[in-house]
Write a protein that holds these residues in place. Sequence first.
Motif, PDB file in Angstrom:
ATOM      1  N   ASP A  37       0.839  -1.186   0.000  1.00 28.42           N
ATOM      2  CA  ASP A  37       0.000   0.000   0.000  1.00 28.42           C
ATOM      3  C   ASP A  37       0.880   1.246   0.000  1.00 28.42           C
ATOM      4  N   PRO A  38       0.800   2.077  -1.032  1.00 25.56           N
ATOM      5  CA  PRO A  38       1.656   3.256  -1.089  1.00 25.56           C
ATOM      6  C   PRO A  38       1.275   4.321  -0.061  1.00 25.56           C
ATOM      7  N   TYR A  51      -9.190   3.863   1.785  1.00 26.37           N
ATOM      8  CA  TYR A  51      -8.060   3.935   0.880  1.00 26.37           C
ATOM      9  C   TYR A  51      -8.473   3.308  -0.434  1.00 26.37           C
ATOM     10  N   GLU A  52      -8.291   4.040  -1.515  1.00 27.52           N
ATOM     11  CA  GLU A  52      -8.563   3.510  -2.850  1.00 27.52           C
ATOM     12  C   GLU A  52      -7.262   3.538  -3.631  1.00 27.52           C
ATOM     13  N   PHE A  53      -6.976   2.465  -4.346  1.00 26.24           N
ATOM     14  CA  PHE A  53      -5.769   2.436  -5.149  1.00 26.24           C
ATOM     15  C   PHE A  53      -6.004   1.589  -6.385  1.00 26.24           C
ATOM     16  N   SER A  54      -5.121   1.757  -7.348  1.00 25.15           N
ATOM     17  CA  SER A  54      -5.226   1.002  -8.593  1.00 25.15           C
ATOM     18  C   SER A  54      -3.959   0.175  -8.786  1.00 25.15           C
ATOM     19  N   THR A  55      -4.078  -0.851  -9.606  1.00 23.50           N
ATOM     20  CA  THR A  55      -2.927  -1.678  -9.969  1.00 23.50           C
ATOM     21  C   THR A  55      -2.664  -1.499 -11.455  1.00 23.50           C
ATOM     22  N   LEU A  56      -1.452  -1.806 -11.855  1.00 24.15           N
ATOM     23  CA  LEU A  56      -1.092  -1.641 -13.256  1.00 24.15           C
ATOM     24  C   LEU A  56      -1.701  -2.725 -14.144  1.00 24.15           C
ATOM     25  N   SER A  78      -3.138   6.363  -5.749  1.00 22.90           N
ATOM     26  CA  SER A  78      -3.735   6.019  -4.465  1.00 22.90           C
ATOM     27  C   SER A  78      -4.406   7.253  -3.871  1.00 22.90           C
ATOM     28  N   VAL A  79      -5.567   7.044  -3.225  1.00 27.27           N
ATOM     29  CA  VAL A  79      -6.321   8.143  -2.617  1.00 27.27           C
ATOM     30  C   VAL A  79      -6.744   7.717  -1.215  1.00 27.27           C
TER      31      VAL A  79
END
Length: 195
Positions: A3-4, A82-87, A102-103
């Motif tokens: 998690d960034p 926490y919302e995040f995306s993956t490549l 990431s938000v």
Amino acid sequence: IIDPVTQIDDEYRCSASQNIQIQAVQPIWNKDARFSSCPVAETILQYYRCNEITRFMYTRTFIRDEDRSATLDIAKYSSERYEFSTLLPLPNAAQWISCGESVKVFLSPLENAVQMLDKTHRELKALVETNEMDKELNVTPLFGKTAGILDAAVMGGNVVVEQIPLLERALIIMKEKAKSEAFPHFEHLRNIFMH
């Protein structure tokens, strides 16, 4: 998935040993154009809600010091989402994937309660629709969800007005599908709903 948002000490980042951070996440599905033109079976939608996903979220619930004195439990709990995306889309990636954007969002107790109601509404709607389409489907999950909503109202909560039509549909389905041993439970829920 690292998690960034989390501050990871350099001790771990630069370590020669392997460390793992595990966080349970929920997929965020954006319903695409393929599903907007015609009705799609719930089982197919359930597949796409959990597969070929690149956006995820997790929520950490906590009580702020200023909310500790609230009399209702629901007024005490705030959340950080926490919302995040993956490549690459998950699952089906057999490698480590770094996170993209990431938000972090803070949810007040009221916003948290609204999200919980929205989630409950969506779950009830999915159960009602799948039971309407499949007459052979086990009705027990629908009984459980309906009882949770109605008994919460009896215990001091309120039934949200927009859920009333769904609850009516749920009760009709349960009446049609209830086995004789479950009928007293159905009658109990119907009486709660009527009064």
